[in-house]
Design a protein around this motif. Structure first.
Motif, short mmCIF file in Angstrom:
data_model
loop_
_atom_site.label_atom_id
_atom_site.label_comp_id
_atom_site.label_asym_id
_atom_site.label_seq_id
_atom_site.Cartn_x
_atom_site.Cartn_y
_atom_site.Cartn_z
N TYR A 291 0.81 -1.21 0.00
CA TYR A 291 0.00 0.00 0.00
C TYR A 291 0.86 1.27 0.00
O TYR A 291 1.98 1.29 0.52
N GLN B 183 -13.11 -5.77 2.98
CA GLN B 183 -12.75 -4.86 4.07
C GLN B 183 -13.94 -4.36 4.88
O GLN B 183 -13.81 -4.13 6.08
N ASN C 170 -10.21 -2.61 -1.22
CA ASN C 170 -9.22 -1.57 -1.49
C ASN C 170 -9.43 -0.98 -2.88
O ASN C 170 -9.30 -1.69 -3.89
N GLU D 239 -4.91 1.32 1.69
CA GLU D 239 -5.70 0.29 2.35
C GLU D 239 -6.99 0.94 2.87
O GLU D 239 -6.95 1.83 3.72
N TRP D 240 -8.12 0.47 2.35
CA TRP D 240 -9.42 0.99 2.75
C TRP D 240 -9.94 0.15 3.92
O TRP D 240 -10.02 -1.07 3.83
N MET E 159 -9.10 5.43 5.46
CA MET E 159 -7.95 4.78 4.82
C MET E 159 -6.74 4.77 5.75
O MET E 159 -6.60 5.62 6.63
#
Length: 570
Positions: A79, A493, A509, A540-541, A556
Motif C-alpha cells: 500500500y 474490508q 481496497n 488500504e481501505w 484509509m
C-alpha cells in the motif's frame, strides 16, 4: 462511556502519565467484551444464545452473477503510505466524475492505550456523530470506540476545508506516552487552573447573552406580528369600503407620525381619550348624518365600526410596540455589558495561552469527544449502525476465516449515546458442515442485518455472497441472498449501507461495489443494478460511511485519513 479527560483519555493513559505501569489484561473479561473487569457493568449483559442461525438452503438454488467487471487491478498489498499531511489527496473514480478528497488526517491514536499505532478499523457517521474504531493491532483484539459530535466539530471549524490536521496536531501534541507529551499535558493543566474562573464566567455570560439575544429576537418578532395584523386589518378595511370611504369620511388625521415619535420618547402613555364610535366624528363636513336615508345611515354605521376597529388595532399595536421596545432596549444594554465581560474573560484566557492555540483547541475537543473503555473489538471491521433502533453493533471476531464447528459468532449491541452494551448475540452459521465466521456487518433502515463474505458456493471464484437476517432478543436468523455478486476487488474490508440511496456497499481496497437492498432482498438483481466504483489511491481501505446527503466518507490507512466524496456515491 468516558469524556476525554483533560490530561489523559482513560485510566490506562492516566497511569502512564504518572509513570506507573498500565495494567494489561491477559484474558478477556467474562463477557468477552470488556478488556478490564473494572469496566464491566454490575449486572450481566442480556444475551441471546443460539446454536445454528443459518436457514437451510441448496447451493444450486443460488444464482451466480457474471456481469462484466470494470478494468481494474485489485490492490492486495504494498500500500501507498502517506507522510506529508500538509497535502490534500484527491483520488478520482476511474469511470465517473466522483472523487475522494482529504477531510481529516488522524493521529497515531486518541491516547487510549500505549499500544496504539494509528490502526483504525471502522467508521460510522450517524446519530449526529462520527464513530471511529481504534485498534491496538492484529492479535491484540483490543481497541476503543471514539465518538465525535458533529455539531461540536462544526462549531470548532473542523467541518470546514483547511483544518485537515487539527485532530492530528492536537492529539499528537498531548500524547501522554511521550516525555514531551506529558510536559504539554502539565502545561495544559496549568492553563486550565489559571483560566478556571475566566472560563466559568464566560460560560455563564455566554448563556445569559444567548438568553438576552433570544429576548431581543422574540420582542422583534412580537412587534412584527402585531404590525402585520394591523396592516391586514387596515388593508381589508380599505379594500372593502374604498368607495364609501371616499364618499362619506373626512381625511384621517389620527395617525400623526410626530405624535407617535413623541409618545415613544416619553414612554408608553396610557390612552386617556377613548376611540369615538360616533359617526358624526368621522363624516366629511359636507355630510350630515341626520339627513342621510336610513339605508345610508346603516352603511355609514358599518363603515364607522370598521374604521373604529382599524383605529383600535393600531392603538393596540402601538401600545404593544412601545412596551416591547422598552424591554428590547433593556436587553440590548444587558447584551453590551455581557459582551464586554466575555471580551475581558477571553483576553485573560488568551494571555494564559501565551500564543499556544492548541491549549484552547484541546479543551474544546475534550469537551466534545467521548471514548469507550478498552474493549474486545475482534478484527474491528464489523462496527455498524442500525437506523431502525439507533444502536451500534460490533462483532468479537477474534478468528479470521471460517470457524471450527465448536466456535460461535458473537455480536455486541451498544447504545449509540453511552457506548454501553445492551445485548449480546452468540450463534453459529452452519451450512454443509462448515461454520461461517462473520467479519463484516451492516443494517438497512428496516433493521435487516447483512453479512458479506468473499466466497461463493461450490468454490466459485471472484464471488461475493451476502446473507440477510435479523438479530432479535429471542432469535437470530440468516439466509443467503439469492444472487451472488461478481467480485472485482481484493480483500473484503467492509460492508455498509447508505440510507439516501438505499443501497448496500461492499468495500475493498480502491473498489466499492453496491446493490439496491430492495432487489437484493427480492432476489431480482440485474446486471445493471450492480455498480462498481473504482478509485486510484493504492491505499488500504478500512471503512466507508455516509452523511445525511449521501456523500461517502472513506477511512484509509496508512496514515489514518478520512476522505469525503464530491458527489453521492452510487
Amino acid at each position: 462511556m468516558k469524556k476525554l479527560a483533560k490530561i489523559a483519555l482513560t485510566a490506562v493513559a492516566a497511569l502512564s502519565i504518572s509513570g506507573m505501569a498500565a495494567p494489561m489484561a491477559s484474558v478477556h473479561a467474562d463477557s468477552n467484551f470488556f478488556v478490564h473487569n473494572w469496566d464491566e457493568p454490575k449486572n450481566p449483559i442480556p444475551s441471546t444464545d443460539q446454536d445454528n442461525a443459518m436457514q437451510n438452503y441448496n447451493d444450486n438454488d443460488l444464482q451466480i452473477m457474471r456481469n462484466k467487471l470494470p478494468k481494474f487491478k485489485p490492490v492486495w498489498g504494498h500500500y501507498k503510505h502517506v507522510r506529508n499531511t500538509n497535502e490534500f489527496h484527491t483520488y478520482e473514480e476511474t469511470n465517473n466524475d466522483n472523487s475522494m478528497i482529504t477531510k481529516w488526517y488522524l493521529p497515531t491514536g486518541f491516547n487510549v492505550s500505549p499500544q496504539e499505532h494509528g490502526n483504525y478499523q471502522g467508521i460510522v457517521m450517524a446519530n449526529n456523530s462520527i464513530y471511529l474504531l481504534e485498534s491496538m493491532g492484529t492479535g491484540a483484539n483490543q481497541g476503543a470506540i471514539i465518538r465525535f459530535k458533529l455539531d461540536a466539530l462544526e462549531k470548532m471549524g473542523l467541518m470546514d476545508n483547511g483544518n485537515q490536521n487539527l485532530l492530528l496536531d492536537i492529539f499528537s501534541y498531548f500524547n501522554p506516552y511521550t516525555d514531551q507529551g506529558r510536559k504539554n499535558n502539565q502545561d495544559f493543566v496549568n492553563y486550565i487552573n489559571a483560566t478556571a474562573d475566566a472560563r466559568s464566567d464566560m460560560k455563564k455570560s455566554s448563556a445569559q447573552l444567548q438568553k438576552s439575544q433570544t429576548e431581543i429576537d422574540n420582542g422583534k418578532d412580537i412587534i412584527n406580528k402585531s404590525a402585520m395584523n394591523y396592516r391586514k386589518v387596515s388593508r381589508s378595511y380599505k379594500d372593502k369600503f374604498a368607495k364609501q370611504i371616499k364618499k362619506y369620511l373626512a381625511k384621517d388625521k389620527d395617525k400623526s407620525k410626530q405624535s407617535d415619535k413623541n409618545d415613544r420618547r416619553q414612554g408608553n402613555k396610557k390612552q386617556t381619550n377613548k376611540i369615538s364610535t360616533n359617526p358624526k366624528d368621522y363624516l366629511a363636513k359636507s355630510i350630515k348624518f341626520n339627513k342621510l336615508s336610513k339605508s345610508e345611515q346603516r352603511k355609514v354605521k358599518n363603515l364607522v365600526a370598521a374604521r373604529v376597529q382599524v383605529k383600535q388595532t393600531f392603538h393596540e399595536y402601538k401600545q404593544l410596540r412601545d412596551k416591547t421596545y422598552q424591554q428590547i432596549d433593556k436587553s440590548k444594554a444587558k447584551v453590551d455589558t455581557l459582551k464586554q465581560k466575555i471580551n475581558d474573560d477571553q483576553n485573560q484566557i488568551n494571555q494564559a495561552q501565551n500564543g499556544n492555540q492548541l491549549l484552547g483547541q484541546y479543551e474544546a475537543v475534550t469537551d466534545s469527544v467521548e471514548a469507550s473503555p478498552l474493549i474486545n473489538i475482534g478484527h474491528g471491521q464489523t462496527m455498524s449502525y442500525n437506523p431502525a433502533n439507533h444502536h451500534l453493533y460490533l462483532a468479537q471476531d477474534d478468528k479470521l476465516g471460517d470457524f471450527s464447528n465448536d466456535d460461535k459468532n458473537q455480536i455486541t449491541e451498544l447504545d449509540a449515546n453511552t457506548l454501553q452494551p445492551v445485548h449480546q448475540y452468540s450463534f453459529k452459521l452452519m451450512h454443509n458442515g462448515k461454520n461461517l465466521g462473520l467479519h463484516t456487518l451492516a443494517f438497512d433502515k428496516q433493521g435487516r442485518a447483512y453479512i458479506g463474505v468473499h466466497s461463493g458456493p461450490n468454490g466459485v471464484k471472484k464471488a461475493y455472497s451476502l446473507y440477510i437476517g435479523s438479530l432479535n432478543n429471542d432469535k437470530v436468523s440468516f439466509r443467503p441472498a439469492k444472487q451472488v455478486i461478481h467480485w472485482a476487488g481484493s480483500w473484503n474490508q467492509n460492508l455498509t449501507y447508505n440510507p439516501v440511496t438505499d443501497r448496500i456497499y461492499m468495500v475493498s481496497n480502491d473498489m466499492v461495489t453496491s446493490v439496491p437492498v430492495n432487489k437484493l432482498n427480492a432476489g431480482t438483481l440485474t446486471k445493471k443494478d450492480v455498480h462498481y466504483n473504482a478509485f486510484n489511491s493504492h491505499r488500504e481501505w478500512e471503512g466507508l460511511t455516509f452523511d445525511d446527503e449521501g456523500h461517502a466518507y472513506a477511512l484509509m490507512l496508512w496514515r489514518g485519513e478520512i476522505l469525503r466524496s464530491d458527489y453521492v456515491l452510487e
